[in-house]
Design an enzyme around this catalytic site. Sequence first.
Site, PDB file in Angstrom:
ATOM      1  N   GLY A  78      78.410  42.016 -56.768  1.00  0.00           N
ATOM      2  CA  GLY A  78      78.993  42.938 -55.781  1.00  0.00           C
ATOM      3  C   GLY A  78      78.210  44.235 -55.664  1.00  0.00           C
ATOM      4  N   ALA A  79      76.885  44.145 -55.808  1.00  0.00           N
ATOM      5  CA  ALA A  79      76.061  45.359 -55.691  1.00  0.00           C
ATOM      6  C   ALA A  79      76.064  45.914 -54.270  1.00  0.00           C
ATOM      7  CB  ALA A  79      74.628  45.060 -56.136  1.00  0.00           C
ATOM      8  N   SER A  80      76.443  45.083 -53.294  1.00  0.00           N
ATOM      9  CA  SER A  80      76.515  45.544 -51.899  1.00  0.00           C
ATOM     10  C   SER A  80      77.801  46.308 -51.612  1.00  0.00           C
ATOM     11  CB  SER A  80      76.436  44.335 -50.961  1.00  0.00           C
ATOM     12  OG  SER A  80      77.392  43.363 -51.353  1.00  0.00           O
ATOM     13  N   GLY A  81      78.752  46.298 -52.523  1.00  0.00           N
ATOM     14  CA  GLY A  81      79.991  47.061 -52.326  1.00  0.00           C
ATOM     15  C   GLY A  81      79.768  48.530 -52.648  1.00  0.00           C
ATOM     16  N   ILE A 101      81.323  50.552 -54.794  1.00  0.00           N
ATOM     17  CA  ILE A 101      81.270  50.836 -56.239  1.00  0.00           C
ATOM     18  C   ILE A 101      80.031  50.174 -56.852  1.00  0.00           C
ATOM     19  CG2 ILE A 101      82.430  50.386 -58.449  1.00  0.00           C
ATOM     20  CD1 ILE A 101      85.117  50.834 -56.974  1.00  0.00           C
ATOM     21  N   GLY A 102      79.741  48.937 -56.436  1.00  0.00           N
ATOM     22  CA  GLY A 102      78.558  48.241 -56.966  1.00  0.00           C
ATOM     23  C   GLY A 102      77.274  48.989 -56.649  1.00  0.00           C
ATOM     24  N   SER A 130      91.107  47.474 -62.778  1.00  0.00           N
ATOM     25  CA  SER A 130      91.897  48.307 -61.854  1.00  0.00           C
ATOM     26  C   SER A 130      93.114  48.853 -62.567  1.00  0.00           C
ATOM     27  CB  SER A 130      92.371  47.484 -60.652  1.00  0.00           C
ATOM     28  OG  SER A 130      93.288  48.229 -59.875  1.00  0.00           O
ATOM     29  N   TYR A 174      96.522  40.056 -56.950  1.00  0.00           N
ATOM     30  CA  TYR A 174      95.387  40.925 -57.285  1.00  0.00           C
ATOM     31  C   TYR A 174      95.639  41.602 -58.639  1.00  0.00           C
ATOM     32  CZ  TYR A 174      92.244  44.997 -56.936  1.00  0.00           C
ATOM     33  OH  TYR A 174      91.295  45.968 -57.180  1.00  0.00           O
TER      34      TYR A 174
HETATM   35  N1  NAP Z   1      88.334  50.763 -53.989  1.00  0.00           N
HETATM   36  C1  NAP Z   1      89.314  50.934 -54.848  1.00  0.00           C
HETATM   37  O1  NAP Z   1      90.221  51.770 -54.663  1.00  0.00           O
HETATM   38  C2  NAP Z   1      89.350  50.130 -56.121  1.00  0.00           C
HETATM   39  C3  NAP Z   1      90.297  50.474 -57.080  1.00  0.00           C
HETATM   40  C4  NAP Z   1      90.355  49.735 -58.260  1.00  0.00           C
HETATM   41  C5  NAP Z   1      89.478  48.698 -58.460  1.00  0.00           C
HETATM   42  N2  NAP Z   1      88.588  48.372 -57.491  1.00  0.00           N
HETATM   43  C6  NAP Z   1      87.690  47.244 -57.768  1.00  0.00           C
HETATM   44  O2  NAP Z   1      86.344  47.643 -57.684  1.00  0.00           O
HETATM   45  C7  NAP Z   1      85.532  46.521 -57.318  1.00  0.00           C
HETATM   46  C8  NAP Z   1      84.626  46.913 -56.156  1.00  0.00           C
HETATM   47  O3  NAP Z   1      85.412  47.275 -55.039  1.00  0.00           O
HETATM   48  P1  NAP Z   1      84.889  48.250 -53.875  1.00  0.00           P
HETATM   49  O4  NAP Z   1      85.966  49.244 -53.660  1.00  0.00           O
HETATM   50  O5  NAP Z   1      83.493  48.677 -54.142  1.00  0.00           O
HETATM   51  O6  NAP Z   1      84.965  47.239 -52.654  1.00  0.00           O
HETATM   52  P2  NAP Z   1      83.922  46.904 -51.480  1.00  0.00           P
HETATM   53  O7  NAP Z   1      83.124  48.096 -51.120  1.00  0.00           O
HETATM   54  O8  NAP Z   1      84.737  46.219 -50.456  1.00  0.00           O
HETATM   55  O9  NAP Z   1      82.931  45.838 -52.189  1.00  0.00           O
HETATM   56  C9  NAP Z   1      83.361  44.539 -52.480  1.00  0.00           C
HETATM   57  C10 NAP Z   1      82.174  43.779 -53.060  1.00  0.00           C
HETATM   58  O10 NAP Z   1      82.615  42.446 -53.400  1.00  0.00           O
HETATM   59  C11 NAP Z   1      81.788  41.507 -52.716  1.00  0.00           C
HETATM   60  N3  NAP Z   1      82.553  40.333 -52.366  1.00  0.00           N
HETATM   61  C12 NAP Z   1      83.688  40.257 -51.620  1.00  0.00           C
HETATM   62  N4  NAP Z   1      84.083  38.967 -51.497  1.00  0.00           N
HETATM   63  C13 NAP Z   1      83.152  38.224 -52.159  1.00  0.00           C
HETATM   64  C14 NAP Z   1      82.958  36.822 -52.365  1.00  0.00           C
HETATM   65  N5  NAP Z   1      83.788  35.910 -51.863  1.00  0.00           N
HETATM   66  N6  NAP Z   1      81.897  36.420 -53.105  1.00  0.00           N
HETATM   67  C15 NAP Z   1      81.039  37.323 -53.625  1.00  0.00           C
HETATM   68  N7  NAP Z   1      81.150  38.655 -53.451  1.00  0.00           N
HETATM   69  C16 NAP Z   1      82.185  39.094 -52.731  1.00  0.00           C
HETATM   70  C17 NAP Z   1      81.282  42.227 -51.468  1.00  0.00           C
HETATM   71  O11 NAP Z   1      80.088  41.569 -50.995  1.00  0.00           O
HETATM   72  P3  NAP Z   1      79.544  41.737 -49.451  1.00  0.00           P
HETATM   73  O12 NAP Z   1      79.898  43.143 -49.031  1.00  0.00           O
HETATM   74  O13 NAP Z   1      78.072  41.510 -49.565  1.00  0.00           O
HETATM   75  O14 NAP Z   1      80.207  40.688 -48.624  1.00  0.00           O
HETATM   76  C18 NAP Z   1      81.027  43.595 -52.059  1.00  0.00           C
HETATM   77  O15 NAP Z   1      79.795  43.611 -52.753  1.00  0.00           O
HETATM   78  C19 NAP Z   1      86.514  45.373 -56.976  1.00  0.00           C
HETATM   79  O16 NAP Z   1      86.650  44.525 -58.087  1.00  0.00           O
HETATM   80  C20 NAP Z   1      87.817  46.107 -56.752  1.00  0.00           C
HETATM   81  O17 NAP Z   1      88.909  45.296 -57.029  1.00  0.00           O
HETATM   82  C21 NAP Z   1      88.484  49.075 -56.328  1.00  0.00           C
END
Ligand code: NAP
Length: 241
Positions: free
Chosen positions: A8-11, A13-14, A136, A149
């Site tokens: 998830g480096a494209s996200g 947080i990643g 989380s 979740y």
């Molecule tokens: N944002 C928050 O408030 C929050 C709070 C607590 C925990 N988290 C956790 O932090 C982590 C990162 O979240 P984020 O907020 O950075 O979200 P984000 O920006 O939406 O990033 C999600 C990442 O997961 C990847 N992904 C989604 N579906 C996938 C699949 N089917 N196969 C492989 N990769 C997949 C996406 O890839 P592509 O973009 O390339 O499709 C992207 O790299 C998650 O585990 C989330 O549960 C987030």
Amino acid sequence: MKHALILGASGDIGTACARVLAAQGWSLYLHYFRNQDKISALQQQLIADYPTQEFFVIQADLNQAGASDKITKSLFNIDGVVVANGQTIYQLLTETTSHAMDDLWTSMLKNPVEICQQVQAKLSREHQGKIVFIGSVYGLQGSAMEVMYSTVKGAQHAFVKAYAQEVASLGITVNAVAPGAVATQMNTDWTAEEMQELLNEIPLNRMAKPEEIGAAVGFLMSKSANYITGTILPVTGGWKV
Ligand SMILES: NC(=O)c1ccc[n+]([C@@H]2O[C@H](COP(=O)([O-])OP(=O)(O)OC[C@H]3O[C@@H](n4cnc5c(N)ncnc54)[C@H](OP(=O)(O)O)[C@@H]3O)[C@@H](O)[C@H]2O)c1
């Protein structure tokens, strides 16, 4: 040269994790699912900023069983893993399909755990392997409308605690960062009113920036954290702790 895989480096947080780890000297395997433009831009930027390090891109859909094999076949040396991929669904448990449950479990737990299995021998080679999951606060406290979740996030935390004990003698540390609300793509659907209600609940009265989660991950991936394992580190602005 140390190498880490970031799922998830494209996200948001990643990407923040990738920037911090690259600045610490890590070479990186940058995993993405759909966002090829973002991962390519990140890769090019990291190559420009850190020309003596290596930055590879790996594509995989982690909802698919066996994605772990596809990913680990692309890895050569590996000293660290950051699990930063994720997705959620907002609905009542009674509306949640079996298929949706499978996706959450497969992408955030089963494939990452299989990757840990498959790279364990490599991680232990230098007796300083590092694994960090992005868990989380919902895995600690739970949330209505995100029951599955929350369940999978809690399972990630349980895995971290158990696996940390199993591989401590191999010199591998296993930890999780448990963010509260972070200003990322995952949180763009809130109305202004919902957002204000959320902020009122957070003692620091704002969402985290992705870089603040990246900083915690960078610490747990560093030698400074060599004596920390099996820990779930909340980074929540005081929310729900
Ligand atoms: N944002 C928050 O408030 C929050 C709070 C607590 C925990 N988290 C956790 O932090 C982590 C990162 O979240 P984020 O907020 O950075 O979200 P984000 O920006 O939406 O990033 C999600 C990442 O997961 C990847 N992904 C989604 N579906 C996938 C699949 N089917 N196969 C492989 N990769 C997949 C996406 O890839 P592509 O973009 O390339 O499709 C992207 O790299 C998650 O585990 C989330 O549960 C987030």
